[in-house]
Design a protein around this motif. Structure first.
Motif, PDB file in Angstrom:
ATOM      1  N   TYR A   2     -37.810 -22.025 -61.833  1.00  0.00           N
ATOM      2  CA  TYR A   2     -36.950 -21.955 -61.405  1.00  0.00           C
ATOM      3  C   TYR A   2     -35.401 -23.106 -60.991  1.00  0.00           C
ATOM      4  O   TYR A   2     -34.735 -22.611 -61.063  1.00  0.00           O
ATOM      5  CB  TYR A   2     -37.481 -21.751 -59.594  1.00  0.00           C
ATOM      6  CG  TYR A   2     -37.952 -20.274 -60.019  1.00  0.00           C
ATOM      7  CD1 TYR A   2     -37.161 -19.132 -59.799  1.00  0.00           C
ATOM      8  CD2 TYR A   2     -39.631 -20.087 -59.532  1.00  0.00           C
ATOM      9  CE1 TYR A   2     -38.519 -17.317 -60.010  1.00  0.00           C
ATOM     10  CE2 TYR A   2     -40.071 -18.983 -59.418  1.00  0.00           C
ATOM     11  CZ  TYR A   2     -39.206 -17.853 -60.278  1.00  0.00           C
ATOM     12  OH  TYR A   2     -40.382 -16.795 -59.215  1.00  0.00           O
ATOM     13  N   SER A  47     -29.548 -16.201 -58.444  1.00  0.00           N
ATOM     14  CA  SER A  47     -30.174 -14.857 -57.477  1.00  0.00           C
ATOM     15  C   SER A  47     -31.110 -15.256 -57.740  1.00  0.00           C
ATOM     16  O   SER A  47     -32.570 -15.281 -56.996  1.00  0.00           O
ATOM     17  CB  SER A  47     -29.428 -13.517 -57.531  1.00  0.00           C
ATOM     18  OG  SER A  47     -30.384 -12.781 -57.370  1.00  0.00           O
ATOM     19  N   PHE A  48     -31.995 -15.264 -58.568  1.00  0.00           N
ATOM     20  CA  PHE A  48     -33.195 -15.169 -59.457  1.00  0.00           C
ATOM     21  C   PHE A  48     -33.607 -16.514 -59.334  1.00  0.00           C
ATOM     22  O   PHE A  48     -35.388 -16.365 -58.636  1.00  0.00           O
ATOM     23  CB  PHE A  48     -33.239 -15.315 -60.871  1.00  0.00           C
ATOM     24  CG  PHE A  48     -34.577 -14.744 -61.190  1.00  0.00           C
ATOM     25  CD1 PHE A  48     -35.104 -13.874 -61.080  1.00  0.00           C
ATOM     26  CD2 PHE A  48     -35.266 -16.173 -62.217  1.00  0.00           C
ATOM     27  CE1 PHE A  48     -36.774 -13.846 -62.141  1.00  0.00           C
ATOM     28  CE2 PHE A  48     -36.374 -16.150 -62.533  1.00  0.00           C
ATOM     29  CZ  PHE A  48     -37.263 -14.759 -62.190  1.00  0.00           C
ATOM     30  N   ARG A  51     -34.870 -16.415 -55.324  1.00  0.00           N
ATOM     31  CA  ARG A  51     -36.129 -16.417 -54.878  1.00  0.00           C
ATOM     32  C   ARG A  51     -37.474 -16.935 -54.788  1.00  0.00           C
ATOM     33  O   ARG A  51     -38.623 -16.496 -53.704  1.00  0.00           O
ATOM     34  CB  ARG A  51     -36.987 -15.399 -56.111  1.00  0.00           C
ATOM     35  CG  ARG A  51     -36.345 -14.040 -56.583  1.00  0.00           C
ATOM     36  CD  ARG A  51     -36.744 -13.625 -57.818  1.00  0.00           C
ATOM     37  NE  ARG A  51     -36.187 -12.083 -58.192  1.00  0.00           N
ATOM     38  CZ  ARG A  51     -37.271 -11.512 -58.998  1.00  0.00           C
ATOM     39  NH1 ARG A  51     -37.109 -12.064 -60.379  1.00  0.00           N
ATOM     40  NH2 ARG A  51     -35.984 -10.132 -59.345  1.00  0.00           N
ATOM     41  N   VAL A  52     -37.583 -18.093 -55.261  1.00  0.00           N
ATOM     42  CA  VAL A  52     -38.145 -19.595 -54.537  1.00  0.00           C
ATOM     43  C   VAL A  52     -37.848 -20.182 -54.373  1.00  0.00           C
ATOM     44  O   VAL A  52     -38.656 -20.925 -53.032  1.00  0.00           O
ATOM     45  CB  VAL A  52     -38.917 -19.555 -55.814  1.00  0.00           C
ATOM     46  CG1 VAL A  52     -39.803 -20.855 -55.612  1.00  0.00           C
ATOM     47  CG2 VAL A  52     -40.049 -18.683 -56.613  1.00  0.00           C
TER      48      VAL A  52
END
Length: 105
Positions: A2, A47-48, A51-52
């Motif tokens: 990430y 945005s991805f 997630r983390v």
């Protein structure tokens, strides 16, 4: 993984900022198209990564990479001034990004 995605998103932010400057107010088709495409890609990758990663960390790192990268391109390619105060400001942004990253591990 990430963090890598976030860094790519930040680099894409640099690309869109550079091409926005080159688009001359969205009057040139190719630079304008590159600007919009990289804006979308950068936002999707940010945005991805969120997630983390924590919101504050991800957004700060993303904008920091964009700010410093745009500053470097401005100086290196566009001939913008590299005054001592601007260099110190760039260093402080990088320092803040590193501290933010270290505080999130």
């Amino acid at each position: 993984m990430y963090w890598v995605i976030l860094c790519i998103a930040g680099l894409l932010e640099v690309v869109w900022a550079f091409y926005m400057k080159r688009s001359e107010g969205f009057t040139l088709f190719i630079p304008s198209t590159i600007t919009v495409a990289t804006m979308i890609a950068s936002g999707v990758l940010l945005s991805f990564s969120m997630r983390v990663l924590p919101l504050g960390t991800a957004y700060t790192v993303w904008t920091g990479i964009g700010a410093v990268g745009s500053f470097v391109l401005g100086v290196a390619i566009l001939g913008e001034p590299a005054s001592p105060m601007r260099l110190i400001a760039g260093f402080l942004i990088v320092f803040g990004i590193v501290v933010m990253k270290l505080s999130s591990t």
